[in-house]
Design an enzyme around this catalytic site. Structure first.
Site, PDB file in Angstrom:
ATOM      1  N   GLU A 234      -2.499   3.469  15.028  1.00 17.23           N
ATOM      2  CA  GLU A 234      -1.768   3.619  14.079  1.00 17.23           C
ATOM      3  C   GLU A 234      -2.531   4.312  12.406  1.00 17.23           C
ATOM      4  O   GLU A 234      -4.072   5.210  12.936  1.00 17.23           O
ATOM      5  CB  GLU A 234      -2.146   1.864  13.423  1.00 17.23           C
ATOM      6  CG  GLU A 234      -3.913   1.709  14.049  1.00 17.23           C
ATOM      7  CD  GLU A 234      -4.438   0.447  13.510  1.00 17.23           C
ATOM      8  OE1 GLU A 234      -3.973  -0.561  14.051  1.00 17.23           O
ATOM      9  OE2 GLU A 234      -5.609  -0.120  13.083  1.00 17.23           O
ATOM     10  N   ASN A 343     -16.310  -0.492  26.928  1.00 24.45           N
ATOM     11  CA  ASN A 343     -16.397  -1.333  28.452  1.00 24.45           C
ATOM     12  C   ASN A 343     -17.341   0.000  29.276  1.00 24.45           C
ATOM     13  O   ASN A 343     -16.824   0.713  29.674  1.00 24.45           O
ATOM     14  CB  ASN A 343     -15.200  -1.494  28.792  1.00 24.45           C
ATOM     15  CG  ASN A 343     -14.889  -3.070  28.673  1.00 24.45           C
ATOM     16  OD1 ASN A 343     -14.826  -3.423  27.669  1.00 24.45           O
ATOM     17  ND2 ASN A 343     -13.447  -3.034  28.924  1.00 24.45           N
ATOM     18  N   PRO A 374     -12.285  -2.417  14.705  1.00 28.00           N
ATOM     19  CA  PRO A 374     -11.126  -2.636  14.338  1.00 28.00           C
ATOM     20  C   PRO A 374     -11.154  -4.758  13.917  1.00 28.00           C
ATOM     21  O   PRO A 374     -11.216  -5.328  14.109  1.00 28.00           O
ATOM     22  CB  PRO A 374      -9.893  -2.398  15.128  1.00 28.00           C
ATOM     23  CG  PRO A 374     -10.687  -2.917  16.366  1.00 28.00           C
ATOM     24  CD  PRO A 374     -12.567  -2.586  16.474  1.00 28.00           C
ATOM     25  N   SER A 376      -7.188  -7.046  13.037  1.00 27.94           N
ATOM     26  CA  SER A 376      -6.275  -6.767  13.304  1.00 27.94           C
ATOM     27  C   SER A 376      -4.823  -6.062  12.847  1.00 27.94           C
ATOM     28  O   SER A 376      -5.294  -4.805  11.899  1.00 27.94           O
ATOM     29  CB  SER A 376      -5.560  -8.567  13.143  1.00 27.94           C
ATOM     30  OG  SER A 376      -4.470  -8.488  12.435  1.00 27.94           O
ATOM     31  N   HIS A 398     -16.801  -5.762  19.265  1.00 30.41           N
ATOM     32  CA  HIS A 398     -15.853  -4.715  19.583  1.00 30.41           C
ATOM     33  C   HIS A 398     -14.765  -4.862  18.646  1.00 30.41           C
ATOM     34  O   HIS A 398     -14.069  -4.449  18.554  1.00 30.41           O
ATOM     35  CB  HIS A 398     -15.431  -4.201  20.697  1.00 30.41           C
ATOM     36  CG  HIS A 398     -14.554  -5.221  21.442  1.00 30.41           C
ATOM     37  ND1 HIS A 398     -14.222  -6.910  21.394  1.00 30.41           N
ATOM     38  CD2 HIS A 398     -13.719  -4.919  22.184  1.00 30.41           C
ATOM     39  CE1 HIS A 398     -13.676  -7.131  22.188  1.00 30.41           C
ATOM     40  NE2 HIS A 398     -13.137  -6.215  22.721  1.00 30.41           N
TER      41      HIS A 398
END
Length: 476
Positions: A234, A343, A374, A376, A398
């Site tokens: 984005e 992860n 982040p 949404s 996260h």
């Protein structure tokens, strides 16, 4: 409107004949009679490709669990070695936001003989083995499902020398380049001259075993692609309320690129292979079976450690390819770049001893360590600097975490609802299903408020143009 998804529809999106299709059809009939067929097929394709993301879904969890367990070896449980063990204490951040399923999973993890310490982050929810948002420190042992399926899933942020005002009015350009240089979904590849080149493909680890060697071709084809589920690329505006001396960026609002994805098929194959191996070697009782671990002094443990780090390097390389291509496409200069895994497992020192810290859906937040959390597609994300809080094992959340399950989202959110909220926030969306709608996520501001002792906010990122996979598998 009457949904009429059939077994043939499920087979066409990759399901295999047998009990899984039967269970899926029963769930569809009982819960989704009035849901749009295209949205349902998109959701069930996502479920097939990313079952771990549905383990906290009240309607789809049974099917997700069946899919995961169907792919793992059947082992006999040992006597319950954990029955008499007391769970070690651990810290919970944002306790009022966290569901019982995540706590129960963490309680079991804290009983393992290898466990040294643990913590739950404020976006935690039920996962497979270790909860998402769970942090676990172990003694000389690695838990493949404590790392997760998408090994090295990562955030990456590039901040450009483009003031905010130069973004607006150029939507067509940013959209064109975003579509041209990104690919989304399970199995997506670049072919021929589209393929990227990166030094990670020369990593000697690929020659370490026949298993690693067989992963090289697929990994190269997928280099620079993004996954399905909640992965995204984005454009947005990042705001620094004051000058940051470490990044050497003045107060102001700048155009930025934010990406979220992991190690693609490479990581998933590694996770599956070594989870099977761990469960064959470490036969834990049923309630803890998915926390099967490998001793780092063993050949299998060393192999997994090498494989995990290879997948982490590969995930980073995928982001680097995306960022370099898009930076060149818009003719920008990068003022600063920040990235972090979430992860993964690291060798760190805790209370004077070396431990293996598993962060499954948690951001490293050691003293001075930069990270990205982040929100949404319409809520802000935050560039943060860790405080090195020992009680969280130097970790933070996260993301915002889900407020609404994926099945609930497509049952209750309409396309017009989603279009309205995107319009209200001035966000252009390319791809994504209703299960990724902004209202399906927790309030990021509440999550950040629950971890003020863990991180300092350096800057705020506002999404403006978001690209995601429509269904985790294909895009037209």
């Amino acid at each position: 409107m009457k949904t009429n998804v059939t077994g043939a529809n499920l087979l066409a999106i990759g399901y295999s004949e047998g009990k899984i299709v039967g269970l899926a059809l029963d769930i569809l009939k009982e819960n989704f009679a009035e849901v749009d067929e295209a949205e349902l097929l998109a959701l069930f394709k996502k479920l097939k490709d990313y079952p771990e993301s549905f383990l906290d879904d009240p309607i789809l969890a049974e099917l997700a669990k069946a899919m995961i367990e169907d792919a793992l070896p059947k082992t006999k449980d040992t006597i319950d070695l954990l029955a008499q063990a007391d769970a070690k204490d651990y810290n919970i951040f944002g306790e009022s936001y966290i569901e019982e399923g995540a706590r129960n999973q963490m309680n079991i993890a804290m009983k393992l003989p290898i466990t040294e310490a643990g913590a739950l982050m404020p976006d935690a929810h039920q996962g497979y083995g270790l909860p998402i948002g769970g942090v676990l420190a172990t003694k000389n042992a690695i838990i493949p499902y404590g790392v997760g399926v998408d090994i090295g899933c990562r955030m990456a942020l590039s901040i450009f020398d483009i003031p905010e005002k130069h973004y607006f009015g150029k939507d067509d350009k940013y959209k064109r380049e975003l579509i041209a240089f990104t690919k989304f979904g399970a199995g997506r590849e670049f072919r021929g001259l589209e393929r990227a080149d990166h030094e990670v493909m020369e990593n000697e680890a690929f020659n370490g075993t026949p298993f690693f060697k067989n992963l090289h071709g697929k990994a190269w084809a997928q280099l620079g692609t993004s996954g399905g589920g909640n992965h995204f690329v984005e454009w947005g505006i990042i705001e620094f309320a004051e000058r940051d001396e470490v990044l050497n960026i003045d107060k102001g609002r700048y155009v930025a690129l934010l990406t979220h994805s992991g190690s693609r098929g490479l990581g998933a194959t590694i996770a599956g292979h070594y989870t099977k191996l761990a469960k064959e070697i470490c036969k834990l009782p049923k309630e803890a079976a998915n926390l099967a671990y490998l001793d780092l002094n063993s050949a299998e443990g060393q192999e997994y450690w090498i494989a995990m780090n290879l997948a982490g390097d590969y995930a980073s390389a995928c982001h680097e390819v995306i960022h370099k291509r898009l930076t060149k496409a818009i003719g920008a200069k990068v003022l600063a770049k920040v990235e972090n895994h979430h992860n993964f497992a690291w060798k760190e020192t805790l209370n004077g001893e070396e431990v293996i810290v598993h962060r499954k859906g948690a951001t490293p937040a050691g003293k001075g360590v930069m990270g990205i959390i982040p929100g949404s597609m319409t809520a802000p994300g935050f560039l943060v600097r860790g405080k090195g809080e020992v009680s969280s094992i130097n970790s933070a959340s996260h993301g915002a975490g889900r407020l609404m399950s994926r099945s609930k989202a497509i049952q209750s959110i309409t396309k017009s609802d989603m279009k309205a909220i995107l319009k209200d926030h001035g966000v252009t969306l390319i791809g994504a299903g209703l299960d990724e709608a902004p209202m399906a996520y927790k309030d990021i501001h509440q999550v950040m408020a629950a971890q003020t002792e863990l991180v300092d906010v350096v800057a705020k990122f506002e999404p403006k143009m978001v690209r995601m996979a429509d269904d985790g598998s294909r895009e037209d």
